[in-house]
Design an enzyme around this catalytic site. Structure first.
Site, short mmCIF file in Angstrom:
data_model
loop_
_atom_site.label_atom_id
_atom_site.label_comp_id
_atom_site.label_asym_id
_atom_site.label_seq_id
_atom_site.Cartn_x
_atom_site.Cartn_y
_atom_site.Cartn_z
N THR A 1 0.87 -1.20 0.00
CA THR A 1 0.00 0.00 0.00
C THR A 1 0.90 1.24 0.00
O THR A 1 1.33 1.69 -1.05
CB THR A 1 -0.97 -0.01 1.19
OG1 THR A 1 -0.25 -0.25 2.41
CG2 THR A 1 -2.05 -1.06 1.01
N LYS B 1 4.19 -6.80 3.89
CA LYS B 1 3.94 -5.39 3.60
C LYS B 1 3.73 -4.66 4.91
O LYS B 1 3.25 -5.22 5.91
CB LYS B 1 2.74 -5.20 2.67
CG LYS B 1 1.38 -5.62 3.22
CD LYS B 1 0.66 -4.63 4.11
CE LYS B 1 0.49 -3.30 3.44
NZ LYS B 1 -0.24 -2.35 4.38
N THR C 1 -0.56 -2.31 10.81
CA THR C 1 -0.91 -2.39 9.41
C THR C 1 0.21 -3.11 8.68
O THR C 1 1.01 -2.52 7.98
CB THR C 1 -1.16 -0.99 8.81
OG1 THR C 1 -2.18 -0.37 9.57
CG2 THR C 1 -1.63 -1.09 7.37
N GLU D 1 6.81 4.96 7.19
CA GLU D 1 6.36 6.14 6.46
C GLU D 1 7.20 7.36 6.83
O GLU D 1 7.29 7.76 7.99
CB GLU D 1 4.88 6.41 6.76
CG GLU D 1 3.98 5.36 6.13
CD GLU D 1 2.54 5.49 6.55
OE1 GLU D 1 1.68 4.92 5.85
OE2 GLU D 1 2.25 6.13 7.57
N ASN E 1 0.50 10.95 6.53
CA ASN E 1 -0.70 10.54 7.25
C ASN E 1 -1.76 11.63 7.30
O ASN E 1 -2.95 11.34 7.45
CB ASN E 1 -0.32 10.06 8.65
CG ASN E 1 0.26 8.67 8.61
OD1 ASN E 1 -0.45 7.68 8.50
ND2 ASN E 1 1.59 8.58 8.66
N THR F 1 -7.05 11.58 1.37
CA THR F 1 -7.37 12.70 0.48
C THR F 1 -6.41 12.79 -0.68
O THR F 1 -6.62 13.54 -1.59
CB THR F 1 -7.35 14.03 1.27
OG1 THR F 1 -6.06 14.21 1.86
CG2 THR F 1 -8.41 14.06 2.33
#
Length: 413
Positions: A163, A189, A200, A286, A408, A413
């Protein structure tokens, strides 16, 4: 059986190509079904050519996606499994009865095309919570997915489960066990919402060993405790997350039993595969620019050492200091002290790489400029010694950069 894995233990195992298709009797594929707006591959399938023993470890979050509860029910029955289907794009979490029906339908569709019972198909999903699976797109893509299954498809599957990850994560090892060549492979992942007790992240492991089912579950659980439960990116635990493992026995080795040398070797292989994948997840956090490795020794026991290491690795202040190149060892000491494990701070020792910063609870002079330069590298290793027992443990995390907030803040969006 669980013990921290020394860094050089994997030297007895040979790295091999192929990821989840490195073990004999496994095929895999990854294709684009249109679930991701980017058009990237988003549908993965792993299939064993023969019945396999299944094992699983799942998120402890009270909010669980349909695939989690479905797999838990399947594995609780103790029946053989043959396949793992993973969709990437919608999490199918908090989607009610419709989400449960859709998840079960995916298993039936795959089973029909493979000619196997539906209960032999495990499922996984990852993506945005609260979105129903786009069933028409998945159904349309399944024929191509199954036609694409290949003994060389491990890396294709590894790319299809991503992702927000920047890179795919895969590995495979080979060893001689009782005269038989045995392999363990894996893909994973994960990039954000990463914390012990899973987050996640998804991981799928395969092996051509023959294993007693309770032992295979024990091996997987203990490997997860040493790996995926020792990583942190941001302290969040998610809804979909699981580690699934299939062992199909096609190496020809007699069924591995608990308490044997073969069992110990297989357990070490699985742990090494999981540690490799866990570190890859932490490094790919991230917005991250580097991997943090926190080694704790001299604790009362291993569990205490792992707990302290996790708290340090998850400290926002430690992570921010690592990003900024600030050798602020006081943040490491403070995090260790709030981990809930009693120890005598007068014996505390802290190292940053080869720099000894604190000894017997007393700060030492060190080359700050050189230490700052070390913090710009990758990985960054902190070693904490409590000098109070034989316990040892390792945790992995990443630095905390400006990009983490940007990624994040804009996620949906």
């Amino acid at each position: 059986m669980t013990r921290p894995i020394p860094p050089d233990l994997g030297a007895q195992f040979k790295p091999v190509a192929g990821a989840v298709t490195a073990p004999r009797g496994f095929r895999a594929a990854g294709v684009a079904a249109g679930l991701k707006p980017s058009g990237a591959a988003d549908l993965a399938l792993i299939v064993s050519d023969s019945e396999a023993v299944g094992a699983g470890v799942f998120t402890t979050n009270q909010v669980k996606a349909a695939c989690v509860t479905y797999n838990q029910s399947i594995l609780a029955q103790g029946q053989p499994v043959r396949a793992i289907l993973c969709t990437a794009g919608q999490a199918n979490a908090c989607t009610g009865e419709e989400g449960e029906r859709n998840n079960a339908q995916l298993a039936r569709w795959v089973a029909e095309r493979l000619g196997i019972p539906a209960h032999q198909v495990l499922t996984a999903s990852t993506g945005v919570i609260g979105q129903q699976l786009e069933m028409a797109k998945i159904k349309a893509a399944l024929p191509h997915l199954i036609d694409s299954l290949s003994p060389a498809g491990g890396e294709s599957a590894a790319r299809a489960i991503l992702t927000t990850d920047l890179v795919p994560k895969s590995t495979a090892l080979e060893a001689n066990i009782d005269g038989y060549t045995v392999r363990v492979g894996g893909i994973a992942k994960g990039s954000g919402m990463i914390y012990p007790n899973l987050a996640t992240m998804l991981a799928f492991l395969t092996s051509d060993a023959a294993v007693d089912p309770p032992l295979w579950q024990q091996i997987l659980k203990e490997a997860v405790d040493l790996s995926f439960n020792q990583i942190t990116v941001d302290g969040d635990t998610s809804t979909n997350d699981m580690v699934l493992a299939l062992a199909n026995g096609q190496s020809g080795i007699p069924t591995v039993q608990a308490g044997t040398k073969a069992a110990q070797t297989l357990a070490e292989m699985v742990a090494q595969v999981c540690i490799h994948l866990a570190k890859a997840i932490a490094r790919d956090g991230e917005g991250a620019t580097k991997l943090l490795e926190i080694r704790v020794q001299g604790a009362p026991d291993d569990r205490s050492a792992r707990q302290i290491a996790r708290v340090i690795a998850n400290s926002p202040l430690v992570k921010a200091a690592a990003f900024g190149g600030d050798p602020n060892w006081g943040r490491v000491a403070a995090a260790a002290g709030r981990a809930g494990i009693p120890f005598d701070s007068r014996l505390l020792e802290i190292r940053l790489g080869d720099f000894l910063l604190l000894e017997k609870g007393i700060p030492l002079p060190f080359d700050r400029q050189a230490a700052c330069k070390y913090l710009k590298g990758d990985p960054v290793v902190f070693t904490v010694d409590l000098h109070q027992g034989p316990g040892q443990g390792v945790a992995w995390g990443c630095d905390l950069s400006y990009d983490y907030v940007r990624i994040n803040a804009e996620y949906t969006t």
